[in-house]
Write an enzyme that holds these catalytic residues in place. Structure first.
Site, PDB file in Angstrom:
ATOM      1  N   HIS A  71      -2.851  -6.109  -0.370  1.00 28.37           N
ATOM      2  CA  HIS A  71      -2.407  -4.968   0.441  1.00 28.37           C
ATOM      3  C   HIS A  71      -1.152  -4.377  -0.170  1.00 28.37           C
ATOM      4  CE1 HIS A  71       0.024  -8.212   2.120  1.00 28.37           C
ATOM      5  NE2 HIS A  71       0.709  -7.381   2.879  1.00 28.37           N
ATOM      6  N   HIS A  73       1.908  -3.596   0.859  1.00 27.52           N
ATOM      7  CA  HIS A  73       3.321  -3.851   1.185  1.00 27.52           C
ATOM      8  C   HIS A  73       4.095  -4.195  -0.082  1.00 27.52           C
ATOM      9  CE1 HIS A  73       2.336  -4.727   5.695  1.00 27.52           C
ATOM     10  NE2 HIS A  73       2.463  -3.443   5.432  1.00 27.52           N
ATOM     11  N   ASP A  75       6.289  -6.209  -1.055  1.00 29.00           N
ATOM     12  CA  ASP A  75       6.456  -7.581  -1.557  1.00 29.00           C
ATOM     13  C   ASP A  75       5.149  -8.149  -2.124  1.00 29.00           C
ATOM     14  OD1 ASP A  75       5.642  -7.566   1.257  1.00 29.00           O
ATOM     15  OD2 ASP A  75       5.844  -9.749   1.194  1.00 29.00           O
ATOM     16  N   HIS A  76       4.121  -7.319  -2.240  1.00 31.61           N
ATOM     17  CA  HIS A  76       2.869  -7.743  -2.888  1.00 31.61           C
ATOM     18  C   HIS A  76       2.530  -6.895  -4.119  1.00 31.61           C
ATOM     19  CE1 HIS A  76       1.765 -10.544   0.430  1.00 31.61           C
ATOM     20  NE2 HIS A  76       2.677  -9.789   1.021  1.00 31.61           N
ATOM     21  N   HIS A 129      -3.211  -7.056   9.883  1.00 36.88           N
ATOM     22  CA  HIS A 129      -1.780  -7.073   9.528  1.00 36.88           C
ATOM     23  C   HIS A 129      -1.391  -5.641   9.169  1.00 36.88           C
ATOM     24  CE1 HIS A 129       1.908  -8.100   7.363  1.00 36.88           C
ATOM     25  NE2 HIS A 129       1.399  -7.668   6.228  1.00 36.88           N
ATOM     26  N   ASP A 148      -1.587 -11.530   3.641  1.00 34.82           N
ATOM     27  CA  ASP A 148      -0.818 -11.740   4.877  1.00 34.82           C
ATOM     28  C   ASP A 148      -1.711 -11.698   6.115  1.00 34.82           C
ATOM     29  OD1 ASP A 148       1.319 -11.827   3.182  1.00 34.82           O
ATOM     30  OD2 ASP A 148       2.327 -10.045   3.974  1.00 34.82           O
ATOM     31  N   HIS A 186       2.668 -16.128   1.807  1.00 32.77           N
ATOM     32  CA  HIS A 186       4.042 -16.523   2.138  1.00 32.77           C
ATOM     33  C   HIS A 186       4.148 -17.990   2.529  1.00 32.77           C
ATOM     34  CE1 HIS A 186       5.953 -12.487   2.342  1.00 32.77           C
ATOM     35  NE2 HIS A 186       4.737 -12.086   2.667  1.00 32.77           N
TER      36      HIS A 186
HETATM   37 FE    FE Z   1       4.031 -10.032   2.654  1.00 35.79          FE
HETATM   38 ZN    ZN Z   2       2.422  -7.703   4.159  1.00 34.76          ZN
END
Ligand code: FE
Ligand code: ZN
Length: 256
Positions: A71, A73, A75-76, A129, A148, A186
């Site tokens: 996805h 976001h 942080d990915h 999510h 996530d 995570h």
């Molecule tokens: Fe994340």
């Molecule tokens: Zn995420």
């Protein structure tokens, strides 16, 4: 640093053997490299940052052929541009992530099949999510990369979506064969385990798993991957009886 050798007993080793390397990026993100033994093809699942990925590839003497994004976001995906520039890796991203990853080579959705060398990867839509979240299922290796969507003993936060979407995604993952390994994005397990025990205080499997998780985290050992069997026994989001109970638990976890 976790490393596992996954082999499916029923199939010829050269068609199925795969190296898996999971490592930490940023504060608590995980990235995973998988290498198909038959062809030497290497894929990365999620790119929270480029430096730890490059370090892991250098250590193993591997190149990078593919980046599979669960996805959009930040942080990915933050590491994607630098890794593409360095290795010329092809990027596969969820179908609706065109704004965040305009440079992707292929946009994927439910029912698509990818090959990592000779290894079959099936794409699942697992929204909940966020709306455009996919998971990558390797049926022969009994592995799934869920980003996530689900965490070890937990699940992702819900960003402005009806809770039934994430609940349905968790149930689908939970219906995979018991031995299936679940790789998530995570390391949130200590908090998840404490919340699980507060939610189901009499659950003996949760009681003992909290102790195991505390011991693992004290040594810096990752609690990812988990298995479908372990999540059925200890994940209070998957264990919720209906979507109303799931939504109430998700709300409670946000305040926990
Ligand atoms: Fe994340
Ligand atoms: Zn995420």
């Amino acid at each position: 640093m976790a490393r596992a050798r996954i082999r499916h007993p029923c199939l010829a080793k050269e068609r199925i053997a795969m190296d898996v390397a999971l490592f930490t990026c940023l504060a608590d993100n995980y990235a995973v490299l998988i290498r198909d033994d038959a062809t030497g093809t290497v894929a990365l699942v999620d790119a929270p940052a480029s430096e730890p990925v490059i370090a892991e590839l250098d250590r193993r003497g591997w190149g990078l052929d593919l980046i599979l994004v669960t996805h959009k976001h930040h942080d990915h995906i933050e590491g994607v541009p630098a890794l593409v520039a360095r290795y010329g890796a092809k990027v596969l991203a969820p179908a609706q992530a065109t704004d965040a990853l305009p440079q992707a080579d292929r946009f994927v959705k439910e029912g698509d099949r990818l090959m990592v060398g000779d290894t079959v990867v099936e794409v699942w839509d697992t929204p909940g999510h966020c709306a455009d979240h996919v998971s990558f299922h390797l049926p022969a290796q009994q592995m799934i990369f869920v980003g996530d969507t689900m965490f070890t003993m937990g699940c992702g936060r819900i960003f402005n979506l009806p809770p039934d979407m994430l609940y349905a995604a968790l149930k689908r993952i939970g219906d995979l064969p018991e031995a299936t390994r679940i790789y998530s994005g995570h390391e949130y397990t200590l908090s998840n385990a404490r919340f699980a025990l507060a939610t189901e205080p009499d659950n003996a499997a949760i009681q003992s798993r909290l102790q195991a998780v505390e011991a693992m985290r004290a040594k810096g050992t990752p609690t990812v991957p988990t298995t479908v069997a372990e999540e059925r026994a200890t994940n209070v989001f998957l264990r919720a009886r209906d979507v109303a109970e799931f939504a109430a638990r998700r709300e409670a976890k946000n305040r926990f």
